[in-house]
Design an enzyme around this catalytic site. Structure first.
Site, short mmCIF file in Angstrom:
data_model
loop_
_atom_site.label_atom_id
_atom_site.label_comp_id
_atom_site.label_asym_id
_atom_site.label_seq_id
_atom_site.Cartn_x
_atom_site.Cartn_y
_atom_site.Cartn_z
N GLN A 125 33.86 28.20 37.79
CA GLN A 125 33.33 28.58 36.33
C GLN A 125 32.07 29.04 36.49
O GLN A 125 31.59 29.90 35.66
CB GLN A 125 33.45 27.36 35.58
CG GLN A 125 33.57 27.73 33.94
CD GLN A 125 34.11 26.73 33.16
OE1 GLN A 125 33.77 25.67 33.16
NE2 GLN A 125 35.44 27.11 32.59
N PHE A 126 31.21 28.31 37.38
CA PHE A 126 29.70 28.85 37.63
C PHE A 126 29.53 28.71 39.02
O PHE A 126 30.11 27.58 39.64
CB PHE A 126 28.78 27.93 36.72
CG PHE A 126 28.76 28.31 35.26
CD1 PHE A 126 27.73 29.18 34.93
CD2 PHE A 126 29.55 27.61 34.54
CE1 PHE A 126 27.71 29.39 33.35
CE2 PHE A 126 29.49 28.10 33.02
CZ PHE A 126 28.58 28.77 32.65
N ALA A 127 28.92 29.65 39.78
CA ALA A 127 28.43 29.41 41.20
C ALA A 127 27.86 28.11 41.22
O ALA A 127 28.03 27.41 42.30
CB ALA A 127 27.60 30.45 41.71
N ASP A 128 27.16 27.49 40.35
CA ASP A 128 26.50 26.20 40.46
C ASP A 128 27.44 25.01 40.59
O ASP A 128 27.09 23.90 41.24
CB ASP A 128 25.81 25.80 39.20
CG ASP A 128 24.98 27.04 38.86
OD1 ASP A 128 23.74 26.77 38.84
OD2 ASP A 128 25.39 28.05 38.47
N HIS B 116 23.18 26.22 35.67
CA HIS B 116 23.88 27.30 35.41
C HIS B 116 23.16 28.65 35.53
O HIS B 116 23.27 29.67 34.87
CB HIS B 116 24.33 27.32 33.78
CG HIS B 116 25.40 26.28 33.38
ND1 HIS B 116 24.76 25.06 33.01
CD2 HIS B 116 26.48 26.11 33.03
CE1 HIS B 116 25.66 24.21 32.72
NE2 HIS B 116 26.75 24.65 32.47
N GLU C 242 36.90 21.72 41.66
CA GLU C 242 36.61 22.83 42.49
C GLU C 242 36.85 22.85 43.80
O GLU C 242 37.64 23.77 44.23
CB GLU C 242 35.12 23.19 42.37
CG GLU C 242 34.23 23.85 41.19
CD GLU C 242 34.16 22.72 40.00
OE1 GLU C 242 34.31 21.18 40.48
OE2 GLU C 242 33.97 23.01 38.87
#
Lengths: 332, 327
Positions: B82-85, B129, B60
């Site tokens: 892909q995910f804010a996490d 997620h 990221e």
């Protein structure tokens, strides 16, 4: 951002004028550095980050590229930006945080270069972030079909950052025109190279990315220039990025707030001072008759006078207005 | 005008902006042939090619850092997390670089880029997620933050974000992708950054929310209406900069405020809304501002009962509204 004037020559084809300019740039960077420490010790400058000892590597790579190429130096790279036209006045304005500082208007610490007109990309203090920016810049150039190269520099300690790995990985996957230039001065502040990596040469890591890598004598202006020029030409031919390692040494502490006596011997520092890149370049220009002894002495006087004048100018220059600190958070 | 899913708004905005402006590129994990794990970029690689729809290596910080470089050299990148996490490795690039480049260079450089990130819970996404990370970035001048809750806003806000001259974080609630349907106007349109949306007008209390919570707040308002309570619902839409005027003028009308968000309660977006009201409109209030938020726990559990307990929902909003009206 691109300018029309272009200059890039193999080291073997450098004219006497080009060599004279390189020597002068190295000398200017050195004298600026020395004077900055004097101002710091006199209580006039809060912070100095030195280039001392790196001048051959820095002017070497800074002068080997075209005006249309991109330069992403790190905080120690005064020699690189001087080779790109950064003046003593600018260095002193930045040192004292004056409004006229072209890199940041007195916002950043000294050594955080950025100059859009000369394709020098703004830098920060968290190390290694710029290495990824070089990859994105190169990607954009290639997408438009341009033949420019993005060159970025870092210390050997910064190779420990994840961004360094991610950048080499990206650039090698997409065969991007990026030069990764590691100015290896053996110490990340106090940590020796052996605490940053288990290999002898940073350039060994190129193998793991399937790209070219080379270790160069970083105190030899001509070797640094030539390696950069050749790597850039390969990059322009879409042959991919190169990891260049310039082995050198900073002969003063990491910064004006550091004391290097606690982590390295005086003998070691003295040994490296014997290999000083300025002395070496001076010997070359005298031996080759590029300058006479008298001309050389005149050059030193001229450069010192230029730096003295720059200090006077910067000391008298105004600070930024307080209210201006609220500007340029977003587009206005 | 056609009724579509929220994720259609995201996809249409990217599609139209890439067609309109050759500088726009998309980079992220699996955004190419797979069309993104949520299908937000489905079809884009076929139309615009691999050079502009880039399957990034799995890192990221690299995605954010490379996108910054692209923006510095004339492109308009959309970087997908892909995910804010998973945005946290990119925190340094976003906060130290993208947000500060204009400021630190005294306006010599700027970073026109968008960072898209699916966020939020209620999908059995468990700890990694389900996160709502917007508050971390609300603390960072130099960034803009938007969160759509309708298909039209999804499209219009993303277009504004892509055309903006500064870095914009675009958080899309993954539960709303196919849950929320609505009309998307035909043709090119934008929704301005910095303006809240009045979802419905009311006079008894104001509910401030964003993302899925704005959807739930509207459902709660319908329920409250049956009890004779007139709730105004304000979808904040932009979290940075907050639409101060919309918040204060709504409070000036209803005199009671409830802020709903599913992030951890402490130091979340609702704290800033509550502080703003306390500073600027204390004497307009008939009752203290209330926050309905996720509990202060490290993350959202996977199992159904604990996940449901973590998430605010329409019933909890109705309950909180009743309490606020009774206080």
């Amino acid at each position: 951002m691109a300018r029309t004037k272009t200059r890039a020559t193999a080291a073997t084809a450098l004219t006497p004028d080009a060599v004279r300019k390189a020597y002068r740039d190295m000398l200017l960077a050195r004298i600026i550095d020395e004077r900055q420490w004097v101002l710091n010790r006199a209580g006039k400058a809060p912070f100095v980050i030195p280039c001392r000892g790196h001048e051959a590597a820095q002017v070497g790579w800074g002068s080997a590229l075209r005006d249309t190429d991109f330069f992403l130096p790190y905080y120690r790279d005064l020699g690189v930006v001087v080779a790109r036209g950064y003046t003593a006045r600018q260095a002193m304005l930045a040192l004292l945080g004056k409004a006229e500082d072209l890199t940041s208007g007195g916002r950043q610490m000294p050594g955080h270069y950025g100059w859009r007109e000369r394709n020098i990309i703004t830098g920060s203090s968290p190390v290694g972030t710029q290495v990824l920016h070089a990859v994105g810049i190169a990607y954009a150039s290639r997408l438009r079909g341009e033949d420019s190269v993005a060159a970025t520099a870092l210390g050997e300690g910064t190779t420990s950052q994840g961004d360094f790995h991610e950048a080499l990985n990206w650039a090698s996957i997409y065969k991007l025109p990026v030069l990764f230039i590691v100015e290896n001065n053996e110490y990340a502040i106090s940590s020796p190279q052996s605490r940053e990596m288990a290999v002898q040469d940073v350039s060994e890591r190129a193998l793991g990315y399937g790209i070219a890598g080379a270790t160069i004598d970083g105190n030899d202006y001509f070797a640094c220039h030539e390696a950069t020029f050749q790597a850039a030409e390969r990059a322009r031919r879409s042959e991919g990025p190169t990891l260049l390692e310039f082995k050198t040494y900073r002969t003063v502490p990491h910064s004006s707030d550091d004391d290097d006596r606690v982590y390295r011997s005086r003998e070691e520092v003295e040994d490296w001072k014997q290999k000083d890149p300025i002395t070496r370049m001076q010997a070359h220009v005298l031996a080759e008759g590029i300058l006479t002894k008298q001309e050389d002495e005149a050059l030193w006087r001229e450069v010192k006078a230029e730096v003295d004048e720059a200090i006077t100018y910067a000391e008298q220059a105004p600070y930024p207005k307080v209210e201006d600190m609220y500007r340029h958070v977003y587009a206005e | 005008m056609a009724v579509k899913n929220l994720i259609d708004g995201v996809r249409e905005a990217m599609h139209e902006e890439m067609a309109r402006d050759p500088r726009v590129v998309l980079l992220g994990e699996d955004v190419g042939i797979r069309g993104g794990v949520f299908r937000a970029s489905e079809g884009l690689v076929g139309e615009f090619g691999e050079a502009r729809v880039i399957d990034a290596p799995l890192g990221e910080s690299g995605i954010a850092g490379v996108a910054i470089g692209m923006a510095l050299n004339g492109l308009r990148p959309i970087a997908e997390m892909q995910f804010a996490d998973f945005i946290h490795p990119a925190f340094n690039q976003i906060v130290s670089e993208a947000a500060k480049i204009r400021y630190r260079s005294n306006n010599d450089f700027h970073v026109p880029m968008v960072i898209r990130a699916p966020f939020g819970g209620g999908v059995h996404g468990a700890l990694y997620h389900s996160q709502s990370v917007e508050a971390f970035f609300m603390h960072v001048p130099g960034l803009k933050i938007v969160v759509p809750s309708t298909p039209a806003d999804a499209k219009g806000l993303l277009k504004s974000a892509i055309r903006d001259e500064d870095p914009v974080m675009y958080f899309e609630h993954k539960r709303t992708y196919r849950l929320v349907r609505g009309e998307i106007p035909d043709g090119d349109f934008t929704v301005p950054i910095g303006k809240a949306r009045t979802v419905r007008e009311g006079k008894d209390l104001s509910i401030f929310a964003y993302g899925l919570m704005a959807v739930f707040a509207e459902q709660a308002a319908l329920e409250l209406e049956k009890e004779g309570v007139s709730a105004e619902v304000i979808d904040l839409r932009t979290l940075l900069p907050l639409d101060r005027e919309a918040i204060l003028s709504s409070i000036g009308k209803t005199h009671r405020g409830l802020v709903v968000y599913e992030a951890n309660r402490t130091m979340g977006a609702g704290a800033e809304v509550a502080a703003l009201i306390a500073e600027e409109a204390l004497f307009e209030l008939d009752a203290p501002v209330r926050r309905l938020a996720g509990p202060d726990l490290p993350a959202m559990p996977f199992n159904t009962v604990q996940e449901e307990h973590f998430m605010p929902n329409p019933e909890k909003i109705v309950h909180a509204a009743r309490e606020l009206l009774a206080s």
